[in-house]
Write a protein that holds these residues in place. Sequence first.
Motif, PDB file in Angstrom:
ATOM      1  N   ILE A  39       5.241  37.681 -17.817  1.00  0.00           N
ATOM      2  CA  ILE A  39       5.950  36.437 -18.128  1.00  0.00           C
ATOM      3  C   ILE A  39       4.922  35.363 -18.461  1.00  0.00           C
ATOM      4  O   ILE A  39       3.976  35.144 -17.709  1.00  0.00           O
ATOM      5  CB  ILE A  39       6.821  35.974 -16.940  1.00  0.00           C
ATOM      6  CG1 ILE A  39       7.864  37.030 -16.592  1.00  0.00           C
ATOM      7  CG2 ILE A  39       7.482  34.639 -17.254  1.00  0.00           C
ATOM      8  CD1 ILE A  39       8.703  36.689 -15.389  1.00  0.00           C
ATOM      9  N   LEU A  71      10.480  30.952 -21.267  1.00  0.00           N
ATOM     10  CA  LEU A  71       9.774  32.136 -20.789  1.00  0.00           C
ATOM     11  C   LEU A  71       9.638  33.141 -21.925  1.00  0.00           C
ATOM     12  O   LEU A  71      10.628  33.528 -22.544  1.00  0.00           O
ATOM     13  CB  LEU A  71      10.532  32.790 -19.631  1.00  0.00           C
ATOM     14  CG  LEU A  71      10.805  31.925 -18.411  1.00  0.00           C
ATOM     15  CD1 LEU A  71      11.655  32.684 -17.408  1.00  0.00           C
ATOM     16  CD2 LEU A  71       9.523  31.465 -17.786  1.00  0.00           C
ATOM     17  N   LEU A  73       8.828  36.854 -22.453  1.00  0.00           N
ATOM     18  CA  LEU A  73       8.857  38.036 -21.582  1.00  0.00           C
ATOM     19  C   LEU A  73       8.429  39.277 -22.337  1.00  0.00           C
ATOM     20  O   LEU A  73       8.722  39.436 -23.528  1.00  0.00           O
ATOM     21  CB  LEU A  73      10.268  38.264 -21.056  1.00  0.00           C
ATOM     22  CG  LEU A  73      10.873  37.109 -20.269  1.00  0.00           C
ATOM     23  CD1 LEU A  73      12.369  37.220 -20.229  1.00  0.00           C
ATOM     24  CD2 LEU A  73      10.294  37.098 -18.887  1.00  0.00           C
TER      25      LEU A  73
END
Length: 135
Positions: A39, A71, A73
């Motif tokens: 992340i 975020l 990811l």
Amino acid sequence: YTDNEYIPLFLFGKIGFAQFPASQDFYQRSEYSHFSTNILPLTLGGRYYFPPFMERVVIIMPIVEFSGSLLILQNYHDFKNARPGYIEESTKLGFSAGIGASMFLLDIMTNYHYSPDYQYLSFDLKLRIPLFVTI
């Protein structure tokens, strides 16, 4: 450290990195040889400094912090059998809230981070070393 009577609110930006590997138990009962989530949070927020207490011993200022995050990811999947591994990438919006204390050279923060499917706690300890340079 700040004078909370004049500027009690600070706006900030942060970039971080967190990696969450799967447990060994997960590998033993699944087809995975490796699974991890990376992340990269891009964060904008505000921090409010309350009036200090314990001023005779050391100045401690309580802090409350709220922020929003984007975020980025990355889930890495790798399997035990001949099945090919792959990387899954996505972005999510989230927020965090935290409490802590600031002393002149030391900040301590605990934050709760939330986004859909990804929640975690973080602990942040910052030590500032003041430098004095003359030219």
